[in-house]
Design a protein around this motif. Structure first.
Motif, PDB file in Angstrom:
ATOM      1  N   LEU A 113       0.914  -1.484  -0.146  1.00  0.00           N
ATOM      2  CA  LEU A 113      -0.166  -0.252  -0.074  1.00  0.00           C
ATOM      3  C   LEU A 113       0.933   1.206  -0.138  1.00  0.00           C
ATOM      4  O   LEU A 113       1.695   1.617   0.797  1.00  0.00           O
ATOM      5  CB  LEU A 113      -0.729  -0.061   1.269  1.00  0.00           C
ATOM      6  N   LEU A 114       0.333   2.236  -1.315  1.00  0.00           N
ATOM      7  CA  LEU A 114       1.215   3.224  -1.053  1.00  0.00           C
ATOM      8  C   LEU A 114       0.265   4.283  -0.454  1.00  0.00           C
ATOM      9  O   LEU A 114      -0.637   4.684  -1.393  1.00  0.00           O
ATOM     10  CB  LEU A 114       2.226   3.575  -2.265  1.00  0.00           C
ATOM     11  N   LEU A 115       0.641   4.956   0.475  1.00  0.00           N
ATOM     12  CA  LEU A 115      -0.380   6.963   0.423  1.00  0.00           C
ATOM     13  C   LEU A 115       0.591   7.988   0.442  1.00  0.00           C
ATOM     14  O   LEU A 115       1.788   8.158   0.855  1.00  0.00           O
ATOM     15  CB  LEU A 115      -0.570   6.051   2.021  1.00  0.00           C
ATOM     16  N   ILE A 116       0.195   8.694  -0.609  1.00  0.00           N
ATOM     17  CA  ILE A 116       0.436   9.821  -0.673  1.00  0.00           C
ATOM     18  C   ILE A 116       0.078  11.207  -0.807  1.00  0.00           C
ATOM     19  O   ILE A 116      -1.505  11.211  -0.730  1.00  0.00           O
ATOM     20  CB  ILE A 116       1.115   9.905  -2.248  1.00  0.00           C
ATOM     21  N   GLY A 117      -0.016  12.057   0.375  1.00  0.00           N
ATOM     22  CA  GLY A 117      -0.616  12.956   1.064  1.00  0.00           C
ATOM     23  C   GLY A 117      -1.585  12.785   0.957  1.00  0.00           C
ATOM     24  O   GLY A 117      -3.251  13.342   0.622  1.00  0.00           O
ATOM     25  N   THR A 118      -1.866  11.751   2.004  1.00  0.00           N
ATOM     26  CA  THR A 118      -3.101  10.793   2.899  1.00  0.00           C
ATOM     27  C   THR A 118      -3.770  11.299   3.826  1.00  0.00           C
ATOM     28  O   THR A 118      -2.377  11.334   4.779  1.00  0.00           O
ATOM     29  CB  THR A 118      -3.033   9.413   2.953  1.00  0.00           C
ATOM     30  N   THR A 119      -4.904  11.219   4.533  1.00  0.00           N
ATOM     31  CA  THR A 119      -5.348  11.195   5.645  1.00  0.00           C
ATOM     32  C   THR A 119      -6.643  11.390   6.629  1.00  0.00           C
ATOM     33  O   THR A 119      -6.862  10.367   5.039  1.00  0.00           O
ATOM     34  CB  THR A 119      -6.132  12.872   5.987  1.00  0.00           C
ATOM     35  N   PRO A 120      -5.909  11.039   7.520  1.00  0.00           N
ATOM     36  CA  PRO A 120      -7.422   9.267   7.917  1.00  0.00           C
ATOM     37  C   PRO A 120      -8.769  10.561   8.164  1.00  0.00           C
ATOM     38  O   PRO A 120      -9.678  10.249   7.821  1.00  0.00           O
ATOM     39  CB  PRO A 120      -6.985   8.893   9.515  1.00  0.00           C
ATOM     40  N   ARG A 121      -8.610  11.687   7.920  1.00  0.00           N
ATOM     41  CA  ARG A 121     -10.037  12.361   8.840  1.00  0.00           C
ATOM     42  C   ARG A 121      -9.441  13.867   7.510  1.00  0.00           C
ATOM     43  O   ARG A 121      -8.093  14.639   8.663  1.00  0.00           O
ATOM     44  CB  ARG A 121      -9.764  12.725  10.059  1.00  0.00           C
ATOM     45  N   PHE A 122     -10.106  14.660   7.241  1.00  0.00           N
ATOM     46  CA  PHE A 122      -9.722  15.195   6.947  1.00  0.00           C
ATOM     47  C   PHE A 122     -10.436  16.930   7.418  1.00  0.00           C
ATOM     48  O   PHE A 122      -9.518  18.218   6.804  1.00  0.00           O
ATOM     49  CB  PHE A 122     -10.688  15.287   4.846  1.00  0.00           C
ATOM     50  N   CYS A 210      -0.771  -5.143   5.252  1.00  0.00           N
ATOM     51  CA  CYS A 210       0.165  -4.916   4.670  1.00  0.00           C
ATOM     52  C   CYS A 210       0.829  -3.814   4.493  1.00  0.00           C
ATOM     53  O   CYS A 210       1.416  -3.050   5.147  1.00  0.00           O
ATOM     54  CB  CYS A 210      -0.512  -5.014   3.132  1.00  0.00           C
ATOM     55  N   PRO A 211       2.688  -4.527   4.156  1.00  0.00           N
ATOM     56  CA  PRO A 211       3.355  -3.276   4.295  1.00  0.00           C
ATOM     57  C   PRO A 211       3.172  -1.488   3.419  1.00  0.00           C
ATOM     58  O   PRO A 211       2.229  -2.068   2.387  1.00  0.00           O
ATOM     59  CB  PRO A 211       4.622  -3.757   3.300  1.00  0.00           C
ATOM     60  N   THR A 212       3.253  -0.562   4.078  1.00  0.00           N
ATOM     61  CA  THR A 212       2.688   0.419   4.190  1.00  0.00           C
ATOM     62  C   THR A 212       3.983   1.552   3.824  1.00  0.00           C
ATOM     63  O   THR A 212       4.975   1.119   4.899  1.00  0.00           O
ATOM     64  CB  THR A 212       1.257   1.137   4.266  1.00  0.00           C
ATOM     65  N   LEU A 213       3.209   2.560   2.455  1.00  0.00           N
ATOM     66  CA  LEU A 213       4.544   3.389   2.231  1.00  0.00           C
ATOM     67  C   LEU A 213       3.753   4.707   2.363  1.00  0.00           C
ATOM     68  O   LEU A 213       2.529   4.925   1.567  1.00  0.00           O
ATOM     69  CB  LEU A 213       5.364   3.458   0.949  1.00  0.00           C
ATOM     70  N   VAL A 214       3.881   5.479   3.778  1.00  0.00           N
ATOM     71  CA  VAL A 214       3.168   6.817   3.690  1.00  0.00           C
ATOM     72  C   VAL A 214       3.984   7.832   3.041  1.00  0.00           C
ATOM     73  O   VAL A 214       5.305   8.662   3.963  1.00  0.00           O
ATOM     74  CB  VAL A 214       2.828   6.724   5.143  1.00  0.00           C
ATOM     75  N   MET A 215       3.717   8.489   2.228  1.00  0.00           N
ATOM     76  CA  MET A 215       5.174   9.311   1.375  1.00  0.00           C
ATOM     77  C   MET A 215       4.160  11.367   1.755  1.00  0.00           C
ATOM     78  O   MET A 215       2.812  11.207   2.023  1.00  0.00           O
ATOM     79  CB  MET A 215       5.004   9.453   0.073  1.00  0.00           C
TER      80      MET A 215
END
Length: 267
Positions: A113-122, A210-215
């Protein structure tokens, strides 16, 4: 662009390039898969890259609703129609929230999982300092109804930190990201914005295995970097990658550097 016909008769448009392990990329609010047009040829050297237009965006048909579950259901149906099993999944901004929902609801389908500029709450809240004030987002909604194209243009410029890109680079990005001049349907843009106001994924991060990269860009003016750090701390196998001097769209302002991080992680 290619098109699939979903079970309810709607069309879903998507881009595809390359061969190899599957990598699915999900775009952000009020954008389309065109934002990945620059990086897809590079990724296609190693992966079968697919990038759908979310419902009501790009070439995909409108939907009746725009909840995360609706976006996620469209993506899962796409995977089934294409005969794709498990794959790597990347999501930017709203697309990252859809990716989070998929990783929670269908963990067997997501290898990385690759997350870019992501938030759990906006939205900013009493117990959540890493969001935008609700009044600001409600104002954005009103402005969309008054001056749709200008409001989207102003929001586009918020993607970048001051002086992060040159005027020439801005025009270059617009050239491929909005090359066909196609904007999302206003009802889809407003529906997606309503979803951003409501969603809170904080309590469910522990379900992601799963392995995740938070960018995240350190100078993100739309989703504060603290939101990314929260994700990285809440997901069991997450790695944190903060890019100094970068705003909300690292793969647009720093495509080469972003691709290096992605390749290293996806390998």
């Amino acid at each position: 662009m290619m098109t699939l016909k979903l079970a309810d008769g709607r069309s879903l448009a998507y881009r595809e390039a390359g061969e190899g392990p599957a990598l699915l990329l999900l775009h952000g609010w009020a954008q389309s898969s065109a934002v990945f047009a620059e990086v897809m040829p590079e990724l296609a050297r190693d992966f079968r890259v697919l990038a759908p237009d979310l419902r009501g965006h790009g070439g995909s048909a409108l939907g009746e609703r725009y909840a995360l579950e609706d976006y996620a259901a469209d993506v899962l149906e796409m995977l089934d129609l294409l005969g794709l099993g498990s794959l790597a999944l990347g999501g930017w901004s709203l697309g990252g929230q859809v990716a989070l929902r998929l990783a929670q609801s269908a963990p067997q389908r997501i290898r990385r999982l690759l997350l870019i500029g992501t938030t759990p709450r906006f939205i900013l809240d009493a117990d959540w300092p890493f969001g935008l004030p609700d009044a600001q987002v409600r104002s954005l909604s009103r402005n969309l109804q008054r001056a749709f194209e200008k409001t989207l243009a102003d929001f586009f410029d918020l993607q970048f930190a001051p002086e992060e890109i040159t005027p020439e680079r801005r025009q270059g990005i617009l050239g491929f990201a909005r090359g066909d001049g196609r904007l999302p349907d206003p009802s889809a843009a407003l529906g997606g914005l309503g979803t951003l106001r409501e969603v809170d994924l904080r309590a469910h991060l522990g379900a992601i295995v799963c392995p995740t990269l938070v960018m995240h860009g350190a100078e993100d003016r739309i989703v504060p970097s603290g939101a990314g750090r929260f994700l990285a701390q809440g997901i069991g196998q997450a790695r944190w990658c903060e890019m100094p001097g970068v705003g909300h769209a690292p793969f647009l302002s720093r495509p080469g550097q972003s691709l290096n991080y992605w390749r290293e992680f996806l390998r």
